[in-house]
Design a protein around this motif. Sequence first.
Motif, PDB file in Angstrom:
ATOM      1  N   GLY A  35      43.419  43.226  47.982  1.00  0.00           N
ATOM      2  CA  GLY A  35      44.799  42.773  47.853  1.00  0.00           C
ATOM      3  C   GLY A  35      44.926  41.284  47.638  1.00  0.00           C
ATOM      4  O   GLY A  35      46.024  40.761  47.509  1.00  0.00           O
ATOM      5  N   THR A  36      43.810  40.561  47.573  1.00  0.00           N
ATOM      6  CA  THR A  36      43.866  39.100  47.459  1.00  0.00           C
ATOM      7  C   THR A  36      43.886  38.604  46.014  1.00  0.00           C
ATOM      8  O   THR A  36      43.917  37.398  45.803  1.00  0.00           O
ATOM      9  CB  THR A  36      42.660  38.478  48.176  1.00  0.00           C
ATOM     10  N   ALA A  37      43.861  39.504  45.021  1.00  0.00           N
ATOM     11  CA  ALA A  37      43.804  39.062  43.623  1.00  0.00           C
ATOM     12  C   ALA A  37      45.019  38.222  43.256  1.00  0.00           C
ATOM     13  O   ALA A  37      44.890  37.213  42.571  1.00  0.00           O
ATOM     14  CB  ALA A  37      43.685  40.263  42.696  1.00  0.00           C
ATOM     15  N   MET A  38      46.196  38.624  43.697  1.00  0.00           N
ATOM     16  CA  MET A  38      47.420  37.861  43.388  1.00  0.00           C
ATOM     17  C   MET A  38      47.370  36.492  44.064  1.00  0.00           C
ATOM     18  O   MET A  38      47.746  35.488  43.458  1.00  0.00           O
ATOM     19  CB  MET A  38      48.651  38.639  43.850  1.00  0.00           C
ATOM     20  N   PHE A  39      46.877  36.430  45.297  1.00  0.00           N
ATOM     21  CA  PHE A  39      46.845  35.167  46.032  1.00  0.00           C
ATOM     22  C   PHE A  39      45.766  34.223  45.503  1.00  0.00           C
ATOM     23  O   PHE A  39      45.880  33.012  45.656  1.00  0.00           O
ATOM     24  CB  PHE A  39      46.656  35.438  47.525  1.00  0.00           C
ATOM     25  N   VAL A  40      44.757  34.769  44.864  1.00  0.00           N
ATOM     26  CA  VAL A  40      43.734  33.935  44.220  1.00  0.00           C
ATOM     27  C   VAL A  40      44.207  33.527  42.822  1.00  0.00           C
ATOM     28  O   VAL A  40      43.973  32.402  42.393  1.00  0.00           O
ATOM     29  CB  VAL A  40      42.388  34.702  44.145  1.00  0.00           C
ATOM     30  N   GLY A  41      44.886  34.422  42.121  1.00  0.00           N
ATOM     31  CA  GLY A  41      45.315  34.179  40.748  1.00  0.00           C
ATOM     32  C   GLY A  41      46.353  33.086  40.616  1.00  0.00           C
ATOM     33  O   GLY A  41      46.334  32.340  39.632  1.00  0.00           O
ATOM     34  N   ILE A  42      47.251  32.981  41.572  1.00  0.00           N
ATOM     35  CA  ILE A  42      48.313  31.965  41.482  1.00  0.00           C
ATOM     36  C   ILE A  42      47.739  30.548  41.525  1.00  0.00           C
ATOM     37  O   ILE A  42      48.044  29.729  40.652  1.00  0.00           O
ATOM     38  CB  ILE A  42      49.392  32.205  42.561  1.00  0.00           C
ATOM     39  N   PRO A  43      46.884  30.193  42.506  1.00  0.00           N
ATOM     40  CA  PRO A  43      46.331  28.828  42.485  1.00  0.00           C
ATOM     41  C   PRO A  43      45.424  28.560  41.277  1.00  0.00           C
ATOM     42  O   PRO A  43      45.418  27.449  40.739  1.00  0.00           O
ATOM     43  CB  PRO A  43      45.530  28.728  43.780  1.00  0.00           C
ATOM     44  N   VAL A  44      44.679  29.587  40.852  1.00  0.00           N
ATOM     45  CA  VAL A  44      43.826  29.402  39.676  1.00  0.00           C
ATOM     46  C   VAL A  44      44.691  29.131  38.447  1.00  0.00           C
ATOM     47  O   VAL A  44      44.411  28.210  37.663  1.00  0.00           O
ATOM     48  CB  VAL A  44      42.914  30.640  39.462  1.00  0.00           C
ATOM     49  N   GLY A  45      45.750  29.888  38.257  1.00  0.00           N
ATOM     50  CA  GLY A  45      46.659  29.674  37.133  1.00  0.00           C
ATOM     51  C   GLY A  45      47.332  28.319  37.183  1.00  0.00           C
ATOM     52  O   GLY A  45      47.482  27.643  36.158  1.00  0.00           O
ATOM     53  N   LEU A  46      47.736  27.903  38.378  1.00  0.00           N
ATOM     54  CA  LEU A  46      48.356  26.577  38.524  1.00  0.00           C
ATOM     55  C   LEU A  46      47.359  25.458  38.218  1.00  0.00           C
ATOM     56  O   LEU A  46      47.732  24.426  37.635  1.00  0.00           O
ATOM     57  CB  LEU A  46      48.946  26.415  39.924  1.00  0.00           C
TER      58      LEU A  46
END
Length: 128
Positions: free
Chosen positions: A80-91
Motif C-alpha cells: 500500500g506504500t506505492a502512492m506514498f512513495v510515488g508522490i515524493p518521487v514525482g515532486l
Amino acid sequence: MDNNHSFEYNYSAAQKQEVEAIRKKYLPKEEDKMEQLRRLHHSATQKAQAASIALGIIGTLIFGLGLSLCLTELSGFLGGTAMFVGIPVGLGGLVMLALAYPVYNTVLRRERKKIAPEILRLTEELLK
C-alpha cells in the motif's frame, strides 16, 4: 626535328572556377576572425543547452516514475506504500524540471564570463 617540349592548355572560366573549388577543399583551412567569434559564442550556448536538456530529461523520467507509482498497479509489488512513495518521487522530478531553466542561465553566464576577454578582443579587431 623540333625540340619544342612546351605544353599549353587554356582553361575556360567555368573550368577555372571548378579547379579553384577543388583546390580550396585541399588547402589547410584557415579560420577567420568572424568564424572564430561565431564558434566561441556557439560553444557557450551549447554547453548551457546540454546541461539544461540533460536535467530536463532526467527530471521528466523521475516525474514519470513517480506518476506511474501513483497511477498503476505497482501497489501489488510495493504494498500500500506505492502512492506514498510515488508522490515524493514525482515532486522531486518536478523540482528538477523547474531547475532546468535556472541551470541554463547559470551555465550560460559562467561560460560567457570565461570567454568574454577573447570575444571582446575579436570584436575590437573586427570593428576596426
